[in-house]
Write a protein that holds these residues in place. Sequence first.
Motif, PDB file in Angstrom:
ATOM      1  N   ASP A 127      13.832 -12.285  42.155  1.00 19.74           N
ATOM      2  CA  ASP A 127      14.711 -13.417  41.860  1.00 19.74           C
ATOM      3  C   ASP A 127      14.955 -14.269  43.104  1.00 19.74           C
ATOM      4  O   ASP A 127      14.916 -15.506  43.048  1.00 19.74           O
ATOM      5  N   GLU A 128      15.191 -13.592  44.237  1.00 18.44           N
ATOM      6  CA  GLU A 128      15.456 -14.321  45.475  1.00 18.44           C
ATOM      7  C   GLU A 128      14.262 -15.208  45.850  1.00 18.44           C
ATOM      8  O   GLU A 128      14.423 -16.388  46.170  1.00 18.44           O
ATOM      9  N   VAL A 129      13.060 -14.646  45.812  1.00 14.29           N
ATOM     10  CA  VAL A 129      11.888 -15.412  46.255  1.00 14.29           C
ATOM     11  C   VAL A 129      11.558 -16.507  45.251  1.00 14.29           C
ATOM     12  O   VAL A 129      11.370 -17.674  45.608  1.00 14.29           O
ATOM     13  N   LYS A 130      11.498 -16.144  43.975  1.00 13.32           N
ATOM     14  CA  LYS A 130      11.143 -17.158  42.971  1.00 13.32           C
ATOM     15  C   LYS A 130      12.177 -18.271  42.939  1.00 13.32           C
ATOM     16  O   LYS A 130      11.847 -19.442  42.760  1.00 13.32           O
ATOM     17  N   GLY A 131      13.438 -17.879  43.114  1.00 11.51           N
ATOM     18  CA  GLY A 131      14.506 -18.879  43.134  1.00 11.51           C
ATOM     19  C   GLY A 131      14.324 -19.869  44.283  1.00 11.51           C
ATOM     20  O   GLY A 131      14.529 -21.076  44.120  1.00 11.51           O
ATOM     21  N   VAL A 167       8.001  -8.495  52.969  1.00  7.73           N
ATOM     22  CA  VAL A 167       8.119  -8.955  51.585  1.00  7.73           C
ATOM     23  C   VAL A 167       6.713  -8.891  50.982  1.00  7.73           C
ATOM     24  O   VAL A 167       5.786  -9.518  51.495  1.00  7.73           O
ATOM     25  N   VAL A 168       6.583  -8.095  49.937  1.00 10.67           N
ATOM     26  CA  VAL A 168       5.270  -7.879  49.342  1.00 10.67           C
ATOM     27  C   VAL A 168       5.174  -8.655  48.035  1.00 10.67           C
ATOM     28  O   VAL A 168       6.025  -8.512  47.157  1.00 10.67           O
ATOM     29  N   SER A 169       4.132  -9.481  47.950  1.00  7.59           N
ATOM     30  CA  SER A 169       3.897 -10.233  46.724  1.00  7.59           C
ATOM     31  C   SER A 169       3.015  -9.389  45.808  1.00  7.59           C
ATOM     32  O   SER A 169       1.886  -9.074  46.140  1.00  7.59           O
ATOM     33  N   LEU A 170       3.578  -9.000  44.661  1.00 10.31           N
ATOM     34  CA  LEU A 170       2.833  -8.171  43.707  1.00 10.31           C
ATOM     35  C   LEU A 170       2.417  -9.009  42.502  1.00 10.31           C
ATOM     36  O   LEU A 170       3.025 -10.034  42.216  1.00 10.31           O
ATOM     37  N   TYR A 171       1.433  -8.567  41.785  1.00 11.59           N
ATOM     38  CA  TYR A 171       0.925  -9.322  40.630  1.00 11.59           C
ATOM     39  C   TYR A 171       0.679 -10.774  41.009  1.00 11.59           C
ATOM     40  O   TYR A 171       1.085 -11.688  40.291  1.00 11.59           O
ATOM     41  N   ASN A 172       0.047 -11.008  42.166  1.00 17.70           N
ATOM     42  CA  ASN A 172      -0.231 -12.369  42.629  1.00 17.70           C
ATOM     43  C   ASN A 172       0.997 -13.268  42.575  1.00 17.70           C
ATOM     44  O   ASN A 172       0.904 -14.429  42.191  1.00 17.70           O
ATOM     45  N   GLY A 173       2.138 -12.726  42.945  1.00 20.29           N
ATOM     46  CA  GLY A 173       3.354 -13.529  42.966  1.00 20.29           C
ATOM     47  C   GLY A 173       4.177 -13.425  41.697  1.00 20.29           C
ATOM     48  O   GLY A 173       5.160 -14.138  41.527  1.00 20.29           O
ATOM     49  N   GLY A 174       3.806 -12.559  40.790  1.00 21.34           N
ATOM     50  CA  GLY A 174       4.608 -12.345  39.582  1.00 21.34           C
ATOM     51  C   GLY A 174       5.874 -11.573  39.913  1.00 21.34           C
ATOM     52  O   GLY A 174       6.879 -11.643  39.202  1.00 21.34           O
ATOM     53  N   GLY A 254      -6.062  -1.373  50.175  1.00 19.58           N
ATOM     54  CA  GLY A 254      -5.967  -2.641  50.885  1.00 19.58           C
ATOM     55  C   GLY A 254      -5.924  -3.863  50.006  1.00 19.58           C
ATOM     56  O   GLY A 254      -5.016  -4.685  50.088  1.00 19.58           O
ATOM     57  N   SER A 255      -6.917  -3.990  49.141  1.00 21.32           N
ATOM     58  CA  SER A 255      -7.016  -5.228  48.388  1.00 21.32           C
ATOM     59  C   SER A 255      -7.914  -5.035  47.179  1.00 21.32           C
ATOM     60  O   SER A 255      -9.024  -4.535  47.303  1.00 21.32           O
ATOM     61  N   THR A 256      -7.419  -5.406  46.020  1.00 20.96           N
ATOM     62  CA  THR A 256      -8.273  -5.476  44.830  1.00 20.96           C
ATOM     63  C   THR A 256      -8.101  -6.850  44.212  1.00 20.96           C
ATOM     64  O   THR A 256      -7.155  -7.577  44.554  1.00 20.96           O
ATOM     65  N   GLN A 257      -9.024  -7.205  43.343  1.00 18.97           N
ATOM     66  CA  GLN A 257      -8.954  -8.510  42.666  1.00 18.97           C
ATOM     67  C   GLN A 257      -9.059  -8.315  41.164  1.00 18.97           C
ATOM     68  O   GLN A 257      -9.868  -8.941  40.504  1.00 18.97           O
ATOM     69  N   ARG A 258      -8.245  -7.397  40.657  1.00 13.05           N
ATOM     70  CA  ARG A 258      -8.376  -7.060  39.236  1.00 13.05           C
ATOM     71  C   ARG A 258      -7.609  -8.009  38.331  1.00 13.05           C
ATOM     72  O   ARG A 258      -7.723  -7.923  37.120  1.00 13.05           O
ATOM     73  N   LEU A 259      -6.798  -8.874  38.918  1.00 12.07           N
ATOM     74  CA  LEU A 259      -6.000  -9.782  38.087  1.00 12.07           C
ATOM     75  C   LEU A 259      -6.430 -11.242  38.271  1.00 12.07           C
ATOM     76  O   LEU A 259      -5.777 -12.146  37.785  1.00 12.07           O
ATOM     77  N   LEU A 260      -7.535 -11.463  38.940  1.00 14.43           N
ATOM     78  CA  LEU A 260      -7.979 -12.845  39.153  1.00 14.43           C
ATOM     79  C   LEU A 260      -8.539 -13.445  37.873  1.00 14.43           C
ATOM     80  O   LEU A 260      -8.966 -12.738  36.961  1.00 14.43           O
ATOM     81  N   THR A 261      -8.579 -14.774  37.842  1.00 17.19           N
ATOM     82  CA  THR A 261      -9.191 -15.450  36.699  1.00 17.19           C
ATOM     83  C   THR A 261     -10.709 -15.385  36.837  1.00 17.19           C
ATOM     84  O   THR A 261     -11.240 -15.117  37.916  1.00 17.19           O
ATOM     85  N   VAL A 262     -11.396 -15.660  35.742  1.00 14.29           N
ATOM     86  CA  VAL A 262     -12.859 -15.678  35.756  1.00 14.29           C
ATOM     87  C   VAL A 262     -13.362 -16.692  36.785  1.00 14.29           C
ATOM     88  O   VAL A 262     -14.309 -16.424  37.536  1.00 14.29           O
ATOM     89  N   ALA A 263     -12.696 -17.831  36.854  1.00 12.86           N
ATOM     90  CA  ALA A 263     -13.128 -18.859  37.819  1.00 12.86           C
ATOM     91  C   ALA A 263     -12.982 -18.354  39.248  1.00 12.86           C
ATOM     92  O   ALA A 263     -13.819 -18.643  40.110  1.00 12.86           O
ATOM     93  N   GLN A 264     -11.927 -17.603  39.513  1.00  9.39           N
ATOM     94  CA  GLN A 264     -11.750 -17.057  40.861  1.00  9.39           C
ATOM     95  C   GLN A 264     -12.834 -16.028  41.180  1.00  9.39           C
ATOM     96  O   GLN A 264     -13.335 -15.963  42.303  1.00  9.39           O
ATOM     97  N   LEU A 265     -13.195 -15.233  40.193  1.00 15.87           N
ATOM     98  CA  LEU A 265     -14.260 -14.249  40.410  1.00 15.87           C
ATOM     99  C   LEU A 265     -15.614 -14.943  40.601  1.00 15.87           C
ATOM    100  O   LEU A 265     -16.436 -14.517  41.413  1.00 15.87           O
ATOM    101  N   THR A 521       0.152 -20.318  44.169  1.00 17.70           N
ATOM    102  CA  THR A 521       1.357 -19.493  44.022  1.00 17.70           C
ATOM    103  C   THR A 521       1.952 -19.579  42.618  1.00 17.70           C
ATOM    104  O   THR A 521       2.134 -18.565  41.947  1.00 17.70           O
ATOM    105  N   ASP A 522       2.221 -20.788  42.203  1.00 14.17           N
ATOM    106  CA  ASP A 522       2.916 -20.956  40.932  1.00 14.17           C
ATOM    107  C   ASP A 522       2.047 -20.558  39.723  1.00 14.17           C
ATOM    108  O   ASP A 522       2.471 -19.756  38.902  1.00 14.17           O
ATOM    109  N   PRO A 523       0.823 -21.056  39.606  1.00 10.14           N
ATOM    110  CA  PRO A 523       0.026 -20.632  38.442  1.00 10.14           C
ATOM    111  C   PRO A 523      -0.269 -19.122  38.432  1.00 10.14           C
ATOM    112  O   PRO A 523      -0.296 -18.510  37.367  1.00 10.14           O
ATOM    113  N   ALA A 524      -0.452 -18.514  39.614  1.00 11.70           N
ATOM    114  CA  ALA A 524      -0.722 -17.077  39.630  1.00 11.70           C
ATOM    115  C   ALA A 524       0.494 -16.302  39.139  1.00 11.70           C
ATOM    116  O   ALA A 524       0.360 -15.312  38.411  1.00 11.70           O
ATOM    117  N   ALA A 525       1.680 -16.761  39.502  1.00 16.02           N
ATOM    118  CA  ALA A 525       2.900 -16.094  39.025  1.00 16.02           C
ATOM    119  C   ALA A 525       3.035 -16.255  37.511  1.00 16.02           C
ATOM    120  O   ALA A 525       3.403 -15.309  36.803  1.00 16.02           O
TER     121      ALA A 525
END
Lengths: 679, 679
Positions: A127-131, A167-174, A254-265, A521-525
């Motif tokens: 809430d703090e970050v998104k706000g 501050v850790v951004s999870l779910y690409n900022g979700g 370290g890093s996975t890209q399992r939630l990226l869009t097809v275009a990002q992949l 940031t915003d579309p990924a969230a």
Amino acid sequence: MRTRSLLLAASAAILMSGGAKADEGMWTFDAFPRERMMAAYGWAPDQEWLDTVREGAVRLNGCSASFVSDNGLILTNHHCISSCLAAISNDDNDYLANGFNVATMEEEIVCPGQRADIVTSIADVTDEVKGAIAGLEGDEAVAAQRAITASLTGTDACTAEGYSCQVVSLYNGGQYSLYTYRRYDEVRIAWAPEAQAAQFGGDPDNFNFPRYSMDGAFLRAYENGEAAVTPNHLTWNPRSPQDGEITLVVGNPGSTQRLLTVAQLEYIRDVQLPRQIATLSELRGRLISAMDEDEERTREGNDTLGSIENSLKVQFGRQRALTNMDFFQTLIDAEEELKAEVAGNDEIGDPWTEIDEALDYARANNLRAVYDSPSGTLYGYAQTIVAANMEMAKPAEERDPGFGEATMGRIAAQLGQERTIHLWLDELLMEWSLSKAREYLGTDDPQTKTLLGDESPEGLSERLVRNTSLTDPAARVALLEGGLEALQASEDPMIQYALRLYPQVERIGDEFATNYSSKLTDPAARLADARFAAYGDSLYPDATFTLRINYGVVKSWEERGEMVPTTTTIAGTYDRATGNIPYDLPSQFIEKEDQIDKSTVYNFVSTNDIIGGNSGSPVLDRNGTVIGAAFDGNIYVTGGSFGYDAANNRMITVSTAALQEALEVIYPAPRIVAELAAD
Amino acid sequence: MRTRSLLLAASAAILMSGGAKADEGMWTFDAFPRERMMAAYGWAPDQEWLDTVREGAVRLNGCSASFVSDNGLILTNHHCISSCLAAISNDDNDYLANGFNVATMEEEIVCPGQRADIVTSIADVTDEVKGAIAGLEGDEAVAAQRAITASLTGTDACTAEGYSCQVVSLYNGGQYSLYTYRRYDEVRIAWAPEAQAAQFGGDPDNFNFPRYSMDGAFLRAYENGEAAVTPNHLTWNPRSPQDGEITLVVGNPGSTQRLLTVAQLEYIRDVQLPRQIATLSELRGRLISAMDEDEERTREGNDTLGSIENSLKVQFGRQRALTNMDFFQTLIDAEEELKAEVAGNDEIGDPWTEIDEALDYARANNLRAVYDSPSGTLYGYAQTIVAANMEMAKPAEERDPGFGEATMGRIAAQLGQERTIHLWLDELLMEWSLSKAREYLGTDDPQTKTLLGDESPEGLSERLVRNTSLTDPAARVALLEGGLEALQASEDPMIQYALRLYPQVERIGDEFATNYSSKLTDPAARLADARFAAYGDSLYPDATFTLRINYGVVKSWEERGEMVPTTTTIAGTYDRATGNIPYDLPSQFIEKEDQIDKSTVYNFVSTNDIIGGNSGSPVLDRNGTVIGAAFDGNIYVTGGSFGYDAANNRMITVSTAALQEALEVIYPAPRIVAELAAD
């Protein structure tokens, strides 16, 4: 609906072929899927189990580890500390070749730059970050996010001596979480085997199994020059694993890209990977030849070469996964399904198109960011010194939030650490990166002209590397602390070069933050919101090099029609040895052959879902005792960036039984044996 | 209907974006599209023009060229003969660094292995070949095709002294032609500039324009030790090109894949290119470092490095074209359209599915064929010697048709030629290829075990290369001619190694012929039939390194919003020179700066459709006179494997005007000037 949700989540987030996906997931400690594991295995850890384990889990630079004694003793992989061993080696002591084994704690040597972090709390700050960033775009969003981050990590609890926050951004900022760490800034090497025991089989065996590797080592955390007091350590349990038993792996993927869009992949597949693989392969070749028939360079460059080859194998796996058309079609289908699920949801809108637009910028400009400056440790020092002074010279209100005297102090401490720099290697890296910059940007590009002027990559690199004073820690600190005017007046050619590049580096960084990162940031969230809306909270976030836990079992898999054994024994090393690199026996394996219990289980596989960064992770049984240190995966794990392949994905662990045999017989260290047995 | 046919042909066979495709096509001399060119330009060559040009066109090893005097003088590119210059250089004479310029014809030096072929006739043998293989499959089809080829090329006309024949498969087997060549087996070097003049800008400028390269050289064909008599040569015309003028390029484009199915292109994109790019990039790096700071190795390895970098740039372009999703979709659409056009045509059936099945075999087994044996000149000699003796030891009826004493004689002549072999380079190539074999096949693969035994790639390569006698031409010939028993008794380690690999090499070759190549023959031919049925005979065949002609015009293109000039002048070299490799001025450019006419047109671009193999091709004006030698394309030409990009595709030519300036002023060769001026 629960079952269907899980199933859909599976098709959205789980990507590869075969069987049940029960063991997938890199779960945060505040969202462990207890019911899911109970359903699969009839047992799952409770909160006390999780808290205890969390307190014993250690994050190193780029690796994972665990406390295994009251006195700050840390278990990790040999390959996680091989750069330390290289850095502290000298003509008299080659700790890579011979291992590190000293009789007393006083002889343990500091690993320059190594830190150890232990998570002490996790708080949801979504809430703090998104706000703070709501409704903002571009520069304003970047600034707002920096400000809220600085504020959340600037509390007394976070800035107390020996603590640090992130501050850790999870779910690409979700979702956003605040992780507080107990931080140890001094870590020493306590014990390591011969590199040849850890690296037996070398690059050919990397990401393969059966495997015969003593990829373990011990560090020790220090506090005010004394061994850290760590009563909440995990329990060392030098026993063999059993087929089918539950294994829990705790570490920092370290890093996975399992939630990226097809275009990002597609962007990764068609833009990033081809260039990375071509240029890294060339670097690999440059290094192999530079080390060839030169014993000193072979020793000095070995660790860098290993890192490059490891990265390349990962990238090959990623490329193969993304060019598998059947696999890619499942991604396309899953995305279409998610789009259909959230169609007409105005709060979610069309994040896919917004991401496409940001990608258009990246496609057109990514080479600018890749080649804004050259590679190399010495240039890195220069850029750090220049950037810090440029930042400090700004009026406070224009400065990066959080950048101040304290930051300067931390930078000075890092720059002041003694570190062996191999000039030939630094020159090779710089020359390579500059020649690739010219190749990919083009000779006539203004950015190339800023990088090279009238010089060649070869001549420029030689001039800078051979004439800089930045090999000297005191010189680095003096330049950092002398202020901008002194820096500008310095005759150090590397400093002058970093000053010349600075406007370019800063401009490109700003342009990317404004036109790319902040646009995502915003579309990924909202994409994360879309997934939560469609599939509930049965999802786990992409890896972020923060603490995660995963469960699995010791289990074989089928390869070319045959089941691969789950374990190897030390005896297998002798069968595989050809006498030629990288299959030459370590000297102590030859010398102690008669004393070694060859039936000891050496390495073993399990279904755990891991990725780079998990190296050194403690592998726990259901009692929470340590039965090994994860050090690799089989080849299917390299595709794990984009999905978990339940049928084939296997983690590879060096057993505590084998490490115990090493400590008792092969590289005897009675003091470590006693320390592990205490408690 | 004619217009529609052309249009459909365009969408099927022409692949990239933009404008009119009028200049596309690598046409055979017996099917020049005279009407099409007349329609586009109001002029086209008649049969006499074509015949005259054909008689002056020369094919070299991997390159193109032309006769330009009565005495066998041949114009080609410097980069086509740089390996010759390297081979004949020694400590006293570095012909790469200094150029080759001798006062008399008697001082011209033989280029080892270089041949010159001139097409004397072309005959359609489609009925003969298709008749011979009709209804056959697998081994039988392979044998039948070998037999008819042997029969067609075994006639008196083909086996006469100084002649040679070739059955050329066009349209992937849709059509077969018998090409008869006048062959010159002895070719000497007559004149070459400094390599730095030809290679100015090096790899960074390769496939780029504006360009400043003296990439020309002269050879001479010899017959019985005398300069060949070549009255049907082309006419040297050292004038500047004019914007918009018609340019015809006559040469031997090596290979295009414009008629492949989508599945075949996916195979190239997803299987072949990723491995080729990664491994060649590593080789590039190995070579760069091995040459670094070693003047002798820099000289010795320069040509090989140039070839590798050129190949890589081509492969990058191919990869970029095939990973361009918009472009690839046009291919998919065109294939769907062709399928619809021939749906229900029983004679055509479903060649796509048959090709898919052959590709399944290739996907599963391609690494076997790639890594059946190592790279390196010395191993190549050994394999040739072993294979020839194995073949000769077979009963005549099992032997390859056409293999006999005459073949042995030709092989002996080739093996007997003096050739400088750089042991470090041969060892590097062998070591690289063996280490890649282990990486891609895996340490535990039986094929890897045959290749390596218990040795390492490094140790094995060193042992074989350092101890073989095959560096000596006489030893090679003696081993070839000694017979199989003597060979088996030989103590030469490279021969013993080739004997060990031979069963593997032969088996894999046979398996691929049976399960892959021969499985493609019939469906590919029916695919050609399908295209003929749908689009008429307005198609041209894929490139096959046989003689072709293409027309275009001198014309600019737009790059980042600006029109690129069509020509450069010699003056531009001085502007671009930085004094650092590869932008350092050639010594004679410095020394003769005051005498050189800097306004001379140096390089120019035109719309001609070319590909690798066209290097050295004469560029003709409508009068049939030579106004340049094609030596490169801009970056868009690298995608030309798969299609012609009319808007952007540009061929790059070194003008005869610039070569004349070189011959008169920079590297004065009055005897060549006089010879070119004589009619």
